[in-house]
Write an enzyme that holds these catalytic residues in place. Structure first.
Site, PDB file in Angstrom:
ATOM      1  N   ASP A 158       0.869  -1.174   0.000  1.00  0.00           N
ATOM      2  CA  ASP A 158       0.000   0.000   0.000  1.00  0.00           C
ATOM      3  C   ASP A 158       0.911   1.230   0.000  1.00  0.00           C
ATOM      4  O   ASP A 158       1.958   1.230   0.651  1.00  0.00           O
ATOM      5  CB  ASP A 158      -0.876  -0.036   1.257  1.00  0.00           C
ATOM      6  CG  ASP A 158      -1.925   1.062   1.287  1.00  0.00           C
ATOM      7  OD1 ASP A 158      -1.719   2.092   0.627  1.00  0.00           O
ATOM      8  OD2 ASP A 158      -2.932   0.890   1.981  1.00  0.00           O
ATOM      9  N   SER A 159       0.507   2.269  -0.685  1.00  0.00           N
ATOM     10  CA  SER A 159       1.345   3.469  -0.800  1.00  0.00           C
ATOM     11  C   SER A 159       1.506   4.210   0.515  1.00  0.00           C
ATOM     12  O   SER A 159       2.383   5.065   0.647  1.00  0.00           O
ATOM     13  CB  SER A 159       0.745   4.428  -1.825  1.00  0.00           C
ATOM     14  OG  SER A 159      -0.469   4.974  -1.325  1.00  0.00           O
ATOM     15  N   GLY A 160       0.649   3.910   1.502  1.00  0.00           N
ATOM     16  CA  GLY A 160       0.672   4.654   2.753  1.00  0.00           C
ATOM     17  C   GLY A 160      -0.358   5.763   2.788  1.00  0.00           C
ATOM     18  O   GLY A 160      -0.548   6.404   3.820  1.00  0.00           O
ATOM     19  N   PHE A 187      -3.688   5.774   2.762  1.00  0.00           N
ATOM     20  CA  PHE A 187      -4.782   5.600   3.709  1.00  0.00           C
ATOM     21  C   PHE A 187      -4.318   5.874   5.134  1.00  0.00           C
ATOM     22  O   PHE A 187      -5.022   6.513   5.918  1.00  0.00           O
ATOM     23  CB  PHE A 187      -5.352   4.183   3.610  1.00  0.00           C
ATOM     24  CG  PHE A 187      -6.496   3.934   4.552  1.00  0.00           C
ATOM     25  CD1 PHE A 187      -7.774   4.362   4.245  1.00  0.00           C
ATOM     26  CD2 PHE A 187      -6.286   3.290   5.762  1.00  0.00           C
ATOM     27  CE1 PHE A 187      -8.837   4.147   5.128  1.00  0.00           C
ATOM     28  CE2 PHE A 187      -7.332   3.055   6.648  1.00  0.00           C
ATOM     29  CZ  PHE A 187      -8.605   3.489   6.328  1.00  0.00           C
ATOM     30  N   ASP A 210      -2.298   8.213  -3.493  1.00  0.00           N
ATOM     31  CA  ASP A 210      -3.613   8.778  -3.790  1.00  0.00           C
ATOM     32  C   ASP A 210      -4.177   9.434  -2.536  1.00  0.00           C
ATOM     33  O   ASP A 210      -3.609   9.316  -1.451  1.00  0.00           O
ATOM     34  CB  ASP A 210      -4.569   7.688  -4.277  1.00  0.00           C
ATOM     35  CG  ASP A 210      -4.872   6.669  -3.183  1.00  0.00           C
ATOM     36  OD1 ASP A 210      -3.948   6.340  -2.400  1.00  0.00           O
ATOM     37  OD2 ASP A 210      -6.021   6.205  -3.097  1.00  0.00           O
ATOM     38  N   GLY A 267     -11.075   4.043  -1.640  1.00  0.00           N
ATOM     39  CA  GLY A 267     -12.104   4.871  -1.015  1.00  0.00           C
ATOM     40  C   GLY A 267     -13.387   4.152  -0.680  1.00  0.00           C
ATOM     41  O   GLY A 267     -14.413   4.791  -0.460  1.00  0.00           O
ATOM     42  N   ASP A 292      -7.971  -7.467   0.058  1.00  0.00           N
ATOM     43  CA  ASP A 292      -7.160  -7.581   1.269  1.00  0.00           C
ATOM     44  C   ASP A 292      -7.916  -6.981   2.433  1.00  0.00           C
ATOM     45  O   ASP A 292      -8.766  -6.105   2.248  1.00  0.00           O
ATOM     46  CB  ASP A 292      -5.832  -6.833   1.113  1.00  0.00           C
ATOM     47  CG  ASP A 292      -6.019  -5.321   1.240  1.00  0.00           C
ATOM     48  OD1 ASP A 292      -5.738  -4.771   2.326  1.00  0.00           O
ATOM     49  OD2 ASP A 292      -6.499  -4.682   0.272  1.00  0.00           O
ATOM     50  N   CYS A 316     -13.091 -27.369   7.365  1.00  0.00           N
ATOM     51  CA  CYS A 316     -11.788 -26.705   7.227  1.00  0.00           C
ATOM     52  C   CYS A 316     -10.645 -27.691   7.438  1.00  0.00           C
ATOM     53  O   CYS A 316     -10.700 -28.562   8.306  1.00  0.00           O
ATOM     54  CB  CYS A 316     -11.679 -25.559   8.224  1.00  0.00           C
ATOM     55  SG  CYS A 316     -10.161 -24.595   8.040  1.00  0.00           S
ATOM     56  N   CYS A 347      -7.412 -26.602   8.049  1.00  0.00           N
ATOM     57  CA  CYS A 347      -6.276 -25.877   8.630  1.00  0.00           C
ATOM     58  C   CYS A 347      -5.729 -26.614   9.857  1.00  0.00           C
ATOM     59  O   CYS A 347      -6.367 -27.511  10.415  1.00  0.00           O
ATOM     60  CB  CYS A 347      -6.674 -24.452   9.003  1.00  0.00           C
ATOM     61  SG  CYS A 347      -7.614 -24.300  10.551  1.00  0.00           S
ATOM     62  N   CYS A 369      -8.075 -26.583  12.981  1.00  0.00           N
ATOM     63  CA  CYS A 369      -9.247 -27.461  12.904  1.00  0.00           C
ATOM     64  C   CYS A 369      -8.865 -28.940  12.936  1.00  0.00           C
ATOM     65  O   CYS A 369      -9.639 -29.766  13.430  1.00  0.00           O
ATOM     66  CB  CYS A 369     -10.047 -27.159  11.644  1.00  0.00           C
ATOM     67  SG  CYS A 369     -10.927 -25.569  11.714  1.00  0.00           S
ATOM     68  N   HIS A 419      -6.774 -20.115  11.246  1.00  0.00           N
ATOM     69  CA  HIS A 419      -8.044 -20.637  10.726  1.00  0.00           C
ATOM     70  C   HIS A 419      -8.765 -19.615   9.848  1.00  0.00           C
ATOM     71  O   HIS A 419      -9.235 -19.947   8.752  1.00  0.00           O
ATOM     72  CB  HIS A 419      -8.974 -21.056  11.863  1.00  0.00           C
ATOM     73  CG  HIS A 419     -10.373 -21.263  11.382  1.00  0.00           C
ATOM     74  ND1 HIS A 419     -10.751 -22.382  10.668  1.00  0.00           N
ATOM     75  CD2 HIS A 419     -11.473 -20.453  11.435  1.00  0.00           C
ATOM     76  CE1 HIS A 419     -12.025 -22.260  10.315  1.00  0.00           C
ATOM     77  NE2 HIS A 419     -12.484 -21.113  10.763  1.00  0.00           N
TER      78      HIS A 419
END
Length: 373
Positions: free
Chosen positions: A96-98, A100, A149, A218, A268, A306, A308, A311, A337
């Site tokens: 992420d560009s930072g 946010f 942005d 956004g 994400d 599941c 994992c 589980c 999990h």
């Protein structure tokens, strides 16, 4: 041999929706899409080892330029040879560009030059610009970097959003110019708040630049679900079809399904690990609060469907005990999990798209009201 930093291959489009099945090739590996990407803000997905991430089949993780710039800092990352070597992770990384994080700070001043803010570490003044964001991300050495942005608040006035759209365009052009790392892809970000005409304006501006992929930014900033859905339906299918499409910061099954239905490929969110640290499991039958006393004597796994580690090896009763005693292991097991659940979830989504039954899959999953959250 891969030519350039990234290649996107569209494998199949669902016959009854805008859902699409694709594949992204990077120097650090292949990413099957749609894909959920675990968030590793500080160069680690909280509480998980790299081997845990590989066990749950995480194909790509995120790092955050803002946080990594503050600590450990660019000199440490340069010395280590980039984030892949620093954290010993050999699969793809997106940063992420930072933007946010910067805009979430209270004490900040936005201008056409960039964003002036005080470091949350020592109070020193920092001017974050598109050029600095590119320098940080190139030093980190992620496979995919994001243009700098401006992310506006959900309730921002139209006039300000309009100004912000044009500012984001100027910052996108500066990001593209400053980005010189040939083996690193760069994505542009479409903004525009909750105004469809401003989304169209931003989309036209950002896609006029030859980015390697495009993101919708956004969203998931405090708006009502119906607003997210409206913008997704309006903007998602309009993004270039021959490049990856990324919607930033979403992680519930409901919004993932809505995003896929409208042509998005990448998602994400910190939600699965955050929920896990607070004692909540994501399952095929909805959320399960393992802090609740009713699980004290349970001998069943978190989720019967599941595969994992948690589980396969532990019961709800045991994890309930760990969470009630605030043991670190409980948080680790639920984080493993929850991430595995979402990775398996998008794997089933991919299969449904390939078989042209995505809408059936969505309808069946959401027919259980517990899955709507």
């Amino acid at each position: 041999m891969l030519e350039g930093p990234l290649k996107y291959e569209l494998l199949h489009k669902d016959k009854h929706s805008n859902a699409r099945r694709g594949r992204i090739y990077t120097p650090n590996g292949i990413i099957e899409t749609p894909v959920f990407m675990p968030v590793g803000t500080n160069g680690t997905v909280k509480a998980l080892k790299n081997s845990d991430l590989k066990d749950i089949e995480a194909e790509i993780i995120l790092g955050n330029a803002f946080h990594l710039f503050l600590r450990p800092g660019l000199e440490v990352l340069k010395n280590a040879g980039g984030l892949h070597k620093f954290m010993n992770w050999d699969r793809p990384i997106l940063t992420d560009s930072g933007g946010f994080q910067v805009f979430s700070l209270r004490d900040r001043k936005i201008s056409d030059e960039g964003v002036l803010f005080r470091s949350p570490l020592d109070g020193s003044k920092i001017m974050m610009t598109p050029e600095l964001s590119m320098e940080i991300q190139m030093t980190i050495g992620s496979n995919i970097a994001m243009a700098f942005d401006e992310c506006v608040e959900a309730g921002a006035e139209r006039k300000y959003v309009e100004e912000s759209v044009d500012r984001t365009f100027e910052w996108a052009k500066r990001s593209y110019k400053a980005h010189t790392k040939k083996d690193q892809a760069l994505f542009g970000i479409v903004q525009g708040g909750f105004h469809e005409d401003l989304r169209d304006r931003s989309l036209k501006q950002i896609t006029s630049i030859d980015f390697d992929g495009f993101a919708l930014g956004g969203l998931s900033v405090g708006e009502h679900y119906s607003e997210t859905e409206r913008i997704l339906k309006h903007s998602g299918p309009k993004l270039p079809e021959d490049k990856p499409r990324y919607i930033m910061g979403i992680g519930t099954p409901l919004i993932i399904l809505m995003s896929v239905e409208n042509g998005m490929d990448m998602f994400d969110c910190v939600l699965p690990t955050r929920m896990g640290r607070h004692g909540t499991a994501m399952t095929w039958e909805g959320k399960v609060n393992l802090k609740a006393g009713k699980w004290k004597y349970s001998t069943e796994p978190i989720d019967n469907k599941c595969d994992c580690y948690a589980c396969q090896n532990h019961t709800r009763g045991y994890i309930h005990h760990l969470i009630r005693k605030d043991e670190i292991l409980g948080k680790i097991l639920l984080s493993i999990h929850n991430l595995r659940f979402l990775i398996n979830f998008v794997k089933e989504v991919r299969k449904a798209i390939e078989e042209d039954r995505f809408l059936e899959f969505k309808e069946e999953f959401l027919s259980n009201p517990n899955n709507v959250y």
